[in-house]
Write an enzyme that holds these catalytic residues in place. Structure first.
Site, PDB file in Angstrom:
ATOM      1  N   SER A  15      44.779  74.689  59.802  1.00  0.00           N
ATOM      2  CA  SER A  15      44.334  73.320  59.539  1.00  0.00           C
ATOM      3  C   SER A  15      44.283  73.037  58.038  1.00  0.00           C
ATOM      4  CB  SER A  15      42.940  73.093  60.139  1.00  0.00           C
ATOM      5  OG  SER A  15      42.445  71.819  59.763  1.00  0.00           O
ATOM      6  N   LYS A  66      39.319  67.060  72.334  1.00  0.00           N
ATOM      7  CA  LYS A  66      39.150  65.632  72.067  1.00  0.00           C
ATOM      8  C   LYS A  66      38.557  64.846  73.241  1.00  0.00           C
ATOM      9  CE  LYS A  66      42.512  64.716  68.407  1.00  0.00           C
ATOM     10  NZ  LYS A  66      43.603  63.806  67.999  1.00  0.00           N
ATOM     11  N   GLY A 127      57.127  58.579  73.798  1.00  0.00           N
ATOM     12  CA  GLY A 127      56.002  59.445  74.120  1.00  0.00           C
ATOM     13  C   GLY A 127      54.858  58.665  74.731  1.00  0.00           C
ATOM     14  N   ALA A 128      54.014  59.383  75.494  1.00  0.00           N
ATOM     15  CA  ALA A 128      52.901  58.716  76.176  1.00  0.00           C
ATOM     16  C   ALA A 128      51.659  59.606  76.231  1.00  0.00           C
ATOM     17  CB  ALA A 128      53.327  58.313  77.593  1.00  0.00           C
ATOM     18  N   LEU A 154      58.252  58.771  83.428  1.00  0.00           N
ATOM     19  CA  LEU A 154      58.030  57.323  83.438  1.00  0.00           C
ATOM     20  C   LEU A 154      56.645  56.957  83.948  1.00  0.00           C
ATOM     21  CD1 LEU A 154      61.501  55.963  84.643  1.00  0.00           C
ATOM     22  CD2 LEU A 154      60.642  56.232  82.313  1.00  0.00           C
ATOM     23  N   LYS A 156      53.849  58.516  83.551  1.00  0.00           N
ATOM     24  CA  LYS A 156      52.857  58.681  82.482  1.00  0.00           C
ATOM     25  C   LYS A 156      52.893  57.491  81.520  1.00  0.00           C
ATOM     26  CE  LYS A 156      51.097  62.220  79.329  1.00  0.00           C
ATOM     27  NZ  LYS A 156      51.356  63.537  78.697  1.00  0.00           N
ATOM     28  N   TYR A 221      54.419  66.058  61.135  1.00  0.00           N
ATOM     29  CA  TYR A 221      54.427  66.225  59.673  1.00  0.00           C
ATOM     30  C   TYR A 221      54.791  67.639  59.222  1.00  0.00           C
ATOM     31  CZ  TYR A 221      49.542  67.734  60.429  1.00  0.00           C
ATOM     32  OH  TYR A 221      48.406  68.357  60.872  1.00  0.00           O
TER      33      TYR A 221
END
Length: 280
Positions: A15, A66, A127-128, A154, A156, A221
């Site tokens: 991190s 999360k 993306g989903a 699809l 999702k 990134y």
């Protein structure tokens, strides 16, 4: 006494959050320290008890906690309720309150490269997943002309579009359909892990039919310039790398905890330096 901040997740060893937050605390003359804590899934409840007991002022939350951390907090801010996920926790008196800065962080970075308001633009997102949900719901609040989603699964993507019933200009597409319609979109946003290290040559779709004025964004990134962004640059398209979202969401967390605004450009320089890269 130093105020304590940190990030919890697993894995957490690589991190960059401690680097940017500790530098920001030092820059602003704030007596605090930010630490990375590896927390296994079955230890999350105990970790939150520890955060309470130690008087930790603020925590970032990353994979895989999360969603599950929401069960152990005293209150969930509307920003996180809508997304069903928390990436930032702030101590407010004796309460721990969950927030989500991901979507707003992306939009703040995006606005730096747009020359028109969101309401005048058409979007395509690839993306989903969790990041896609944050970006989609935040941008839709700004009423874009159109916002389509393409995904390998699809169903999702369809579930994601259902999260905003009041916004109607949206469609779920296959990758092939998206490639065929690419010239329709002003902004193309990639939110999956395709092209992330070590699979750096992978691309989520072809940009062959992209409009010459399109902006291509990639939230990956590492590497800073993904294969998708390289293809976009070769076509002369404007690009936005994933460092922007990472830094902007971190800065929003920092502001929630301290009430002060960190130096965004310095944060970005630290991240790029850690990645051993250069600007796109």
């Amino acid at each position: 006494m130093k105020k304590l901040y940190g990030v919890i997740g697993n894995p957490i060893g690589h991190s960059m959050s401690p680097d940017i937050h500790n530098a920001s605390l030092k820059d602003l003359g704030l007596d605090g320290h930010y630490h990375a804590f590896k927390v296994e899934e079955n230890d999350l409840e105990d970790a939150v008890k520890g955060i309470r007991a130690l008087g930790v002022q603020g925590i970032n939350v990353t994979v895989p906690h999360k969603v599950s951390i929401m069960d152990y907090l005293d209150h969930i801010d509307e920003s996180a309720k809508v997304l069903g996920a928390v990436n930032t926790v702030r101590r407010e008196g004796d309460k721990l309150v969950g927030y989500n800065t991901d979507g707003e962080g992306f939009v703040k970075s995006l606005m730096k490269v747009l020359d028109k308001p969101i309401s005048e633009l058409s979007f395509l997102m690839i993306g989903a997943g969790g990041a896609a949900r944050a970006i989609f719901t935040t941008i839709v609040r700004n009423t874009p002309k159109k916002f389509d989603i393409c995904n390998r699964t699809l169903e999702k993507a369809k579930r994601l579009t259902e999260a905003t019933p009041s916004f109607h200009n949206k469609e779920v597409l296959s990758i092939k359909e998206a490639e065929e319609r690419l010239e329709q979109y002003d902004v193309i946003i990639h939110t999956t892990s395709v092209g992330m290290y070590p699979n750096v040559d992978d691309v989520p779709l072809s940009l062959q039919r992209a409009a010459s004025s399109a902006v291509v964004c990639d939230i990956v990134y590492n590497p800073i310039q993904t294969a998708l962004l390289k293809e976009a640059s070769q076509k002369g398209l404007k690009t936005l790398d994933g460092v922007g979202m990472f830094v902007e969401q971190a800065a929003l967390s920092f502001q929630l905890w301290t009430g002060q605004e960190p130096n965004i450009e310095k944060m970005r320089s630290i991240v790029i330096g850690k990645l051993g890269g250069t600007e796109c």
